[in-house]
Design a protein around this motif. Structure first.
Motif: not given
Length: 176
Positions: A118-140
Motif C-alpha cells: 500500500e505504501i509503495v503504491l502510494g509512492e508510485i501515485d505520488e511520483y506520477q502526480s509529480l511527473n504530471r505537475r512538474f514535467p521538468e523533474l521527470e528525468q530525476r
C-alpha cells in the motif's frame, strides 16, 4: 456479477453434481450414503438431509408433491437459476485437528507485505502526480518511480504467494 449461494457440500454433490430431481427423502439418504461415508448411520443421515430439504423448501428452492412416504421433491426454477457453491464442511472433533497457530505467522507476514505494498503504491501515485505537475523533474523522478514499481511487483508477488498458501491450508473442504 451474481453472488454465489452456499449450500452444504453433500446437498451440492447430490443436487448439482449428481443432478437429483424428483427424489424422496429415502432416495436422497441412500444416495448420500453411497456418495459420502461421513454418516454411516442411515437414520442420522436421513434426519440431517430432511432438515436440509425443509430449509430448501422454505427458501423456495425445492417444491414437494405427494404425501407421507410418497412425497417427492423437485428443484425449482429459482434453485436452478442460483449460482450455487458448496460450503466448507466443519471438521469433526474426532478428526485430527491441524495446528492453525503454526500458520498464523503466514497471515501476519502477508498483512505486513500488504501494508508495505500500500505504501509503495502510494509512492508510485505520488511520483506520477509529480511527473504530471512538474514535467521538468521527470528525468530525476523516473528512476525512483521505476524502483518503486519494482518494489511493488516484488511485494505483490509475495502477497500472492502467501495468499495462495493460506487459502490452500485453510480451504481443506472435507470432500465426500
Amino acid at each position: 456479477m451474481k453472488r454465489s449461494t452456499k449450500i452444504s457440500a453433500i446437498m451440492h454433490k447430490l443436487l448439482i453434481e449428481k443432478g437429483m430431481d424428483g427424489f424422496s427423502v429415502i432416495e436422497l439418504r441412500d444416495a448420500s450414503l453411497s456418495v459420502c461415508d461421513l454418516r454411516k448411520v442411515p437414520d442420522e443421515a436421513r434426519k440431517i438431509l430432511y432438515r436440509q430439504i425443509l430449509r430448501f423448501v422454505s427458501n423456495g428452492w425445492l417444491e414437494s408433491e405427494g404425501e407421507g412416504r410418497d412425497k417427492r421433491y423437485f428443484q425449482t426454477d429459482l434453485f436452478r437459476s442460483l449460482n450455487v457453491k458448496p460450503k466448507a464442511e466443519r471438521k469433526n472433533a474426532s478428526s485430527t485437528a491441524k495446528p492453525t497457530s503454526d500458520y498464523s505467522v503466514l497471515r501476519h507476514e502477508r498483512n505486513q507485505y500488504k501494508a508495505e505494498l500500500e505504501i509503495v503504491l502510494g509512492e508510485i501515485d505520488e511520483y506520477q502526480s509529480l511527473n504530471r505537475r512538474f514535467p521538468e523533474l521527470e528525468q530525476r523522478l523516473n528512476p525512483m518511480l521505476q524502483q518503486a514499481r519494482n518494489r511493488s511487483a516484488h511485494l505483490f508477488g509475495r502477497v500472492n504467494v502467501l495468499t495462495n498458501v493460506i487459502n490452500t491450508i485453510f480451504s481443506d473442504v472435507a470432500e465426500c
